[in-house]
Motif scaffolding. Structure first.
Motif, PDB file in Angstrom:
ATOM      1  N   MET A  90      10.783 -45.637  28.467  1.00 34.78           N
ATOM      2  CA  MET A  90       9.726 -45.574  27.292  1.00 34.78           C
ATOM      3  C   MET A  90       8.551 -44.991  27.739  1.00 34.78           C
ATOM      4  O   MET A  90       8.035 -45.316  29.012  1.00 34.78           O
ATOM      5  CB  MET A  90       9.404 -46.936  26.807  1.00 34.78           C
ATOM      6  N   VAL A  91       8.096 -44.222  26.957  1.00 35.11           N
ATOM      7  CA  VAL A  91       6.807 -43.538  27.286  1.00 35.11           C
ATOM      8  C   VAL A  91       5.593 -44.370  26.124  1.00 35.11           C
ATOM      9  O   VAL A  91       5.971 -43.965  25.118  1.00 35.11           O
ATOM     10  CB  VAL A  91       6.453 -41.995  27.039  1.00 35.11           C
ATOM     11  N   LEU A  92       4.542 -44.632  26.642  1.00 35.42           N
ATOM     12  CA  LEU A  92       3.559 -45.482  25.933  1.00 35.42           C
ATOM     13  C   LEU A  92       2.102 -45.227  26.192  1.00 35.42           C
ATOM     14  O   LEU A  92       1.795 -45.283  27.277  1.00 35.42           O
ATOM     15  CB  LEU A  92       4.004 -46.903  25.917  1.00 35.42           C
ATOM     16  N   ALA A  93       1.436 -44.717  25.136  1.00 44.04           N
ATOM     17  CA  ALA A  93      -0.016 -44.828  25.335  1.00 44.04           C
ATOM     18  C   ALA A  93      -0.742 -45.682  24.423  1.00 44.04           C
ATOM     19  O   ALA A  93      -0.316 -45.857  23.141  1.00 44.04           O
ATOM     20  CB  ALA A  93      -0.568 -43.372  25.256  1.00 44.04           C
ATOM     21  N   VAL A  94      -1.444 -46.702  24.740  1.00 46.22           N
ATOM     22  CA  VAL A  94      -2.210 -47.832  24.152  1.00 46.22           C
ATOM     23  C   VAL A  94      -3.484 -47.084  23.537  1.00 46.22           C
ATOM     24  O   VAL A  94      -4.079 -46.800  24.705  1.00 46.22           O
ATOM     25  CB  VAL A  94      -1.868 -48.914  25.005  1.00 46.22           C
ATOM     26  N   SER A  95      -3.776 -47.222  22.615  1.00 43.71           N
ATOM     27  CA  SER A  95      -5.069 -46.708  22.025  1.00 43.71           C
ATOM     28  C   SER A  95      -6.361 -47.395  22.748  1.00 43.71           C
ATOM     29  O   SER A  95      -6.321 -48.768  22.472  1.00 43.71           O
ATOM     30  CB  SER A  95      -5.022 -46.852  20.571  1.00 43.71           C
ATOM     31  N   LEU A  96      -7.205 -46.729  22.997  1.00 43.76           N
ATOM     32  CA  LEU A  96      -8.348 -47.174  23.389  1.00 43.76           C
ATOM     33  C   LEU A  96      -9.159 -47.700  22.333  1.00 43.76           C
ATOM     34  O   LEU A  96     -10.420 -48.325  22.341  1.00 43.76           O
ATOM     35  CB  LEU A  96      -9.166 -46.311  24.383  1.00 43.76           C
ATOM     36  N   ASP A  97      -9.042 -47.073  21.191  1.00 44.80           N
ATOM     37  CA  ASP A  97      -9.799 -47.373  19.888  1.00 44.80           C
ATOM     38  C   ASP A  97      -9.618 -48.726  19.214  1.00 44.80           C
ATOM     39  O   ASP A  97     -10.313 -48.699  18.211  1.00 44.80           O
ATOM     40  CB  ASP A  97      -9.523 -46.006  18.916  1.00 44.80           C
ATOM     41  N   MET A  98      -8.708 -49.410  19.750  1.00 43.59           N
ATOM     42  CA  MET A  98      -8.495 -50.696  19.081  1.00 43.59           C
ATOM     43  C   MET A  98      -9.221 -51.904  19.948  1.00 43.59           C
ATOM     44  O   MET A  98      -9.378 -51.843  20.947  1.00 43.59           O
ATOM     45  CB  MET A  98      -6.958 -51.004  18.832  1.00 43.59           C
TER      46      MET A  98
END
Lengths: 348, 348
Positions: A90-98
């Motif tokens: 799985m490739v995942l980027a978690v948003s820094l904007d939250m």
């Protein structure tokens, strides 16, 4: 989660070729445009078939976004006519904007959607990589090790082959329309004013698009293998004609016209696109996410293929074209009098 | 390209476990922490070994960044004691913050560095995915299909084993120090004022770090296989002790203390870290990028392993610890009187 024009987040194909021109001989992806295929070191009848794909969220619901992200990666393997996928990363980027809470809820839902879909496909997530990024990202890798006869090298299209498509076109239009509605932007207001869509239409077309993007091409892949399709691909970022052009280039025979004469699209997506967007849907270049398989079949097998998909799995498909003879060179075309037909659903 | 603290771009391990708790049984990565291993469907003596890794640029030179990105991905496979990698898929995000010309130059250099390194490793890039993103990203997937005896499941550490490390620690410190120097920030000014470093020191330590991060662990991997290492891992994001803890958990025997008593680090990196950073280098938790292999060897094989690495390949290595008996449970430890030694180079 916000959504983005699909076209704006992918490096354009010509730019990418430019970036890549220092490496290799330009043959990457020519023979098998959907996956990378490498022979096993000790036995060349065994092949490692691999793909990677990821993108920015397109739909509001993170669970469904995870689902679409997974179906989209798997689709590249299914386009090779193999229904078995050994594992996924799985490739995942978690948003820094939250904030932390929102980030946790949304990320867990996205992962759950991805994982449920992998399970439905009969495969497993065995690893992955995750980073923090200004924008969230979802996608992954799909790998499978298969024997020669378990997958298809899509280079054997022949004059007389019939082209079948297993999902309608227009997902990009549906996704953007929904986004524009939520922003109530000028183009959306224009579409309302021109009575091209109603507010309810937007929800309806988006719902069908989400069903379509989340549907696995697995059953179709099994039939592509069963009926020994001569060529197959899935319709994604380059639009249906872009992918057909890649197939035209991949053929071992010369003098083939791969011709589309029918375009099944999400209801009204052609009119919406024509009046307020510029995605070249009817010209064949509107990008799709997790689109259908476009399979080349012998004429005698078409009915069985379509019936089996419909009766056994409840899935629709459309005959969209044929392979014709031409003097020299291969070419992908759309007929001038192409017939646009509306698809209300991807399931029967 | 800018650089970022390695720690700030990776989702912290505890948060990640939290995000993942809805899926699976928590066993992902426990047995083989560096790679995913899946048996071939038709013959379980054949295994598909896969990994994915990518990150934000850490060094100024895009060619060297591509090199480090490639060496870092391959290292996960090398940690499994296999020196053959069948293919790679490249992961690329092209920065939206650059103009078209700058973007092209930097992206092409990064790809060239990645590709040259893949070639040096005897493998090939056969596919990939690229997107436009606020921040640039480089990395990839490495896949290899291997027989049982061609790779190592790192669960056979035994009392008396000697632990050898093939690269010094401190890359995160070197990279951040260089970044702080380029910004001339307060912490860097403090380090100058305290005479902990000179401007020249920063360049020197950064140069060695870049050599180290760009060096392939391929030769060491071949020797890990040759000398039938009982356990092996590569030192990256969790720091040397974090990775040793993962190995402690992976062991099939009980009652093992995996103990570090020597820490080879980049020159002065311990003093720099102690005075102006907080990365817990000597406690074993400073993240590394493309770190060395940490291999467990029988005592009788250590000299041969080190000699062969040095004489045949010109590569340094350090004996850093041993496996001791403990009453119950496995534990990874660093000796209270751990000896910190300076490494001026990674090559002999």
């Amino acid at each position: 989660m916000g959504s983005l024009d699909s076209l704006s987040c992918k490096v354009p194909q010509d730019q990418l070729f430019n970036y890549l021109k220092d490496i290799g001989d330009g043959s990457i992806g020519k023979e098998t445009p959907d996956c990378s295929v490498t022979k096993y070191y000790h036995d060349d009848s065994i092949n490692l078939v691999s793909t990677i794909d990821f993108f920015y969220p397109l739909v509001e619901d993170p669970y469904l976004q995870g689902r679409i992200g997974c179906a989209n990666v798997l689709s590249d393997i299914y386009a090779m006519g193999t229904a078995r996928v050994d594992h996924m990363l799985m490739v995942l980027a978690v948003s820094l904007d939250m904030d932390a809470k929102e980030r946790e809820v949304i990320t867990r839902e996205m992962i759950r959607g991805f994982n449920d879909t992998a399970e439905e496909a009969g495969t497993a997530i065995t690893g992955g990589q995750s980073i923090l990024n200004p924008w969230p990202i979802i996608g992954g890798v799909a790998n499978t090790v298969v024997k020669k006869d378990e997958f298809l090298v899509p280079n054997r299209a022949q004059v007389g082959d019939v082209i079948v498509l297993t999902k309608p076109l227009g997902t990009q239009i549906a996704v953007n329309l929904k986004e524009w509605k939520s922003k109530n932007n000028d183009k959306y207001k224009k579409a309302l004013k021109l009575r091209i869509v109603t507010s309810d239409d937007v929800e309806e077309i988006n719902k069908v698009a989400i069903h379509s993007m989340g549907k696995l091409n697995k059953n179709a892949a099994g039939l592509v293998n069963k009926y020994k399709s001569g060529a197959c691909t899935d319709v994604t970022g380059f639009g249906i004609l872009g992918h057909l052009e890649n197939l035209a280039e991949a053929q071992s025979s010369d003098g083939l016209e791969l011709r589309i004469n029918k375009l099944p699209v999400l209801k009204n997506s052609d009119k919406i696109e024509e009046s307020i967007m510029n995605f070249n849907l009817v010209k064949g270049y509107s990008a799709e996410t997790s689109g259908g398989l476009m399979a080349f079949l012998k004429e005698k097998d078409v009915k069985d293929f379509q019936n089996e998909l419909e009766v056994k799995y409840g899935e629709k498909s459309w005959v969209i074209g044929e392979v014709r003879e031409r003097k020299e060179g291969n070419k992908a075309t759309i007929a001038k009098d192409v017939e646009v037909i509306y698809a209300d659903s991807v399931f029967c």
